[in-house]
Design a protein around this motif. Structure first.
Motif, PDB file in Angstrom:
ATOM      1  N   GLU A  76       0.839  -1.201   0.000  1.00 49.36           N
ATOM      2  CA  GLU A  76       0.000   0.000   0.000  1.00 49.36           C
ATOM      3  C   GLU A  76       0.875   1.253   0.000  1.00 49.36           C
ATOM      4  OE1 GLU A  76      -3.248  -0.253  -0.452  1.00 49.36           O
ATOM      5  OE2 GLU A  76      -3.110  -2.444  -0.360  1.00 49.36           O
ATOM      6  N   THR A  77       0.248   2.411  -0.047  1.00 45.97           N
ATOM      7  CA  THR A  77       0.958   3.686  -0.117  1.00 45.97           C
ATOM      8  C   THR A  77       0.850   4.414   1.217  1.00 45.97           C
ATOM      9  OG1 THR A  77       0.426   3.864  -2.459  1.00 45.97           O
ATOM     10  CG2 THR A  77       1.111   5.896  -1.351  1.00 45.97           C
ATOM     11  N   PRO A  78       1.976   4.797   1.807  1.00 43.70           N
ATOM     12  CA  PRO A  78       1.919   5.555   3.060  1.00 43.70           C
ATOM     13  C   PRO A  78       1.444   6.985   2.815  1.00 43.70           C
ATOM     14  CG  PRO A  78       4.209   5.217   2.375  1.00 43.70           C
ATOM     15  CD  PRO A  78       3.349   4.504   1.389  1.00 43.70           C
ATOM     16  N   LEU A  79       0.693   7.504   3.783  1.00 45.47           N
ATOM     17  CA  LEU A  79       0.323   8.909   3.737  1.00 45.47           C
ATOM     18  C   LEU A  79       1.601   9.732   3.763  1.00 45.47           C
ATOM     19  CD1 LEU A  79      -2.611   8.969   6.329  1.00 45.47           C
ATOM     20  CD2 LEU A  79      -2.775   8.831   3.829  1.00 45.47           C
ATOM     21  N   HIS A  80       1.595  10.874   3.069  1.00 44.10           N
ATOM     22  CA  HIS A  80       2.832  11.646   3.022  1.00 44.10           C
ATOM     23  C   HIS A  80       2.601  13.152   2.876  1.00 44.10           C
ATOM     24  CE1 HIS A  80       1.824  10.152  -0.992  1.00 44.10           C
ATOM     25  NE2 HIS A  80       2.198  11.356  -1.402  1.00 44.10           N
ATOM     26  N   THR A  81       1.383  13.606   3.156  1.00 41.46           N
ATOM     27  CA  THR A  81       1.143  15.047   3.122  1.00 41.46           C
ATOM     28  C   THR A  81       0.662  15.512   4.490  1.00 41.46           C
ATOM     29  OG1 THR A  81      -1.180  14.890   2.448  1.00 41.46           O
ATOM     30  CG2 THR A  81       0.477  14.934   0.679  1.00 41.46           C
ATOM     31  N   PHE A  82       0.985  16.755   4.800  1.00 44.61           N
ATOM     32  CA  PHE A  82       0.550  17.314   6.082  1.00 44.61           C
ATOM     33  C   PHE A  82      -0.971  17.324   6.184  1.00 44.61           C
ATOM     34  CE2 PHE A  82       4.834  19.342   5.894  1.00 44.61           C
ATOM     35  CZ  PHE A  82       5.332  18.749   7.031  1.00 44.61           C
ATOM     36  N   SER A  83      -1.655  17.599   5.088  1.00 46.55           N
ATOM     37  CA  SER A  83      -3.118  17.631   5.141  1.00 46.55           C
ATOM     38  C   SER A  83      -3.671  16.252   5.496  1.00 46.55           C
ATOM     39  CB  SER A  83      -3.711  18.142   3.830  1.00 46.55           C
ATOM     40  OG  SER A  83      -3.347  17.307   2.746  1.00 46.55           O
ATOM     41  N   ASP A  84      -3.071  15.190   4.965  1.00 48.73           N
ATOM     42  CA  ASP A  84      -3.497  13.840   5.336  1.00 48.73           C
ATOM     43  C   ASP A  84      -3.219  13.552   6.805  1.00 48.73           C
ATOM     44  OD1 ASP A  84      -4.497  13.098   2.850  1.00 48.73           O
ATOM     45  OD2 ASP A  84      -2.602  12.211   2.192  1.00 48.73           O
ATOM     46  N   TYR A  85      -2.071  13.992   7.281  1.00 52.03           N
ATOM     47  CA  TYR A  85      -1.725  13.766   8.679  1.00 52.03           C
ATOM     48  C   TYR A  85      -2.716  14.465   9.610  1.00 52.03           C
ATOM     49  CZ  TYR A  85       2.834  12.298   6.811  1.00 52.03           C
ATOM     50  OH  TYR A  85       3.850  11.683   6.124  1.00 52.03           O
ATOM     51  N   VAL A  86      -3.034  15.713   9.296  1.00 53.43           N
ATOM     52  CA  VAL A  86      -3.951  16.493  10.148  1.00 53.43           C
ATOM     53  C   VAL A  86      -5.333  15.845  10.186  1.00 53.43           C
ATOM     54  CG1 VAL A  86      -5.136  18.724  10.346  1.00 53.43           C
ATOM     55  CG2 VAL A  86      -2.686  18.654   9.875  1.00 53.43           C
ATOM     56  N   LYS A  87      -5.790  15.343   9.048  1.00 54.85           N
ATOM     57  CA  LYS A  87      -7.108  14.699   8.986  1.00 54.85           C
ATOM     58  C   LYS A  87      -7.141  13.363   9.707  1.00 54.85           C
ATOM     59  CE  LYS A  87      -7.571  14.567   4.576  1.00 54.85           C
ATOM     60  NZ  LYS A  87      -7.930  14.513   3.143  1.00 54.85           N
ATOM     61  N   THR A  88      -6.003  12.691   9.790  1.00 53.83           N
ATOM     62  CA  THR A  88      -5.961  11.296  10.215  1.00 53.83           C
ATOM     63  C   THR A  88      -5.416  11.090  11.617  1.00 53.83           C
ATOM     64  OG1 THR A  88      -5.563  10.793   7.879  1.00 53.83           O
ATOM     65  CG2 THR A  88      -5.240   9.010   9.416  1.00 53.83           C
ATOM     66  N   THR A  89      -4.668  12.027  12.148  1.00 56.36           N
ATOM     67  CA  THR A  89      -3.978  11.831  13.424  1.00 56.36           C
ATOM     68  C   THR A  89      -4.934  11.568  14.582  1.00 56.36           C
ATOM     69  OG1 THR A  89      -2.274  12.704  14.899  1.00 56.36           O
ATOM     70  CG2 THR A  89      -3.866  14.299  14.038  1.00 56.36           C
ATOM     71  N   LYS A  90      -4.457  10.780  15.515  1.00 55.61           N
ATOM     72  CA  LYS A  90      -5.177  10.520  16.769  1.00 55.61           C
ATOM     73  C   LYS A  90      -4.455  11.183  17.945  1.00 55.61           C
ATOM     74  CE  LYS A  90      -8.025   7.811  14.637  1.00 55.61           C
ATOM     75  NZ  LYS A  90      -9.345   8.306  14.290  1.00 55.61           N
ATOM     76  N   VAL A  91      -3.322  11.814  17.666  1.00 50.92           N
ATOM     77  CA  VAL A  91      -2.492  12.446  18.696  1.00 50.92           C
ATOM     78  C   VAL A  91      -2.840  13.928  18.779  1.00 50.92           C
ATOM     79  CG1 VAL A  91      -0.095  13.117  19.194  1.00 50.92           C
ATOM     80  CG2 VAL A  91      -0.609  10.792  18.483  1.00 50.92           C
ATOM     81  N   PRO A  92      -2.952  14.470  19.997  1.00 49.02           N
ATOM     82  CA  PRO A  92      -3.252  15.902  20.128  1.00 49.02           C
ATOM     83  C   PRO A  92      -2.093  16.755  19.598  1.00 49.02           C
ATOM     84  CG  PRO A  92      -2.642  14.982  22.256  1.00 49.02           C
ATOM     85  CD  PRO A  92      -2.733  13.831  21.296  1.00 49.02           C
ATOM     86  N   VAL A  93      -2.439  17.871  18.984  1.00 48.02           N
ATOM     87  CA  VAL A  93      -1.417  18.796  18.492  1.00 48.02           C
ATOM     88  C   VAL A  93      -1.041  19.732  19.628  1.00 48.02           C
ATOM     89  CG1 VAL A  93      -0.947  20.674  16.871  1.00 48.02           C
ATOM     90  CG2 VAL A  93      -2.248  18.666  16.125  1.00 48.02           C
ATOM     91  N   GLY A  94       0.259  19.821  19.898  1.00 46.65           N
ATOM     92  CA  GLY A  94       0.753  20.726  20.935  1.00 46.65           C
ATOM     93  C   GLY A  94       1.265  22.002  20.290  1.00 46.65           C
ATOM     94  N   LYS A  95       0.639  23.113  20.614  1.00 44.30           N
ATOM     95  CA  LYS A  95       1.053  24.386  20.024  1.00 44.30           C
ATOM     96  C   LYS A  95       1.535  25.316  21.125  1.00 44.30           C
ATOM     97  CE  LYS A  95      -0.455  28.060  16.973  1.00 44.30           C
ATOM     98  NZ  LYS A  95      -1.540  28.603  16.173  1.00 44.30           N
TER      99      LYS A  95
END
Length: 159
Positions: A76-95
């Motif tokens: 399969e193909t790994p995700l590789h764009t930031f937009s995909d990561y943001v839509k898919t992540t289960k980890v909280p974003v620390g800003k």
């Protein structure tokens, strides 16, 4: 049942790869969180935490590559764009995390989410007889459980 060239059930393998993409996106978020707290940490614990956070993001970067390569190995193909990561992540974003306690809590919360995903993948890989993914998840879980224990010890908290 259709087998792929690895001798695994093709349908189950595709599902595992999809789950690995959730893990990949979550690891990328975790990795970026670690870089952010490494750069922005302030206070009396700066020197020790700055080094520790670099150690953790170096390890996370290696794991990101391993996960992506496992997805490719499964066909399969790994995700590789930031937009995909943001839509898919289960980890909280620390800003803008710069306080030591907040940074360590972000790490614990992030790893907790990674462990949940990894255990789900471990179960699914075990049922599919996918030893390669199973072994990877087992190794990740063992390391991350120790990191959670150490971070909680630093916080003065128990598991």
């Amino acid at each position: 049942m259709t087998l792929n060239s690895l001798g695994l059930n093709a349908k189950e393998t595709k599902e595992i790869a999809e789950d690995l993409n959730f893990l990949l996106a979550s690891f990328q978020t975790y990795n970026q969180n670690l870089r952010g707290i490494h750069w922005n940490i302030k206070g009396n614990n700066f020197f020790g935490l700055h080094v520790k956070f670099e150690e953790l993001y170096t390890d996370a970067n290696i794991k990101v590559d391993e996960i992506a390569e496992r997805i490719l190995t499964l066909g399969e193909t790994p995700l590789h764009t930031f937009s995909d990561y943001v839509k898919t992540t289960k980890v909280p974003v620390g800003k803008n995390v710069s306080k030591d306690v907040d940074a360590v809590k972000l790490i614990v919360n992030s790893i907790t989410q990674l462990l949940i995903l990894e255990r789900q993948i471990l179960d699914k890989a075990g049922e599919a007889n996918d030893e390669g993914t199973n072994s990877m998840m087992s190794d990740f879980i063992t390391e991350q459980e120790k990191t959670v224990w150490m971070m909680n010890a630093w916080l003065g908290e128990s598991i």
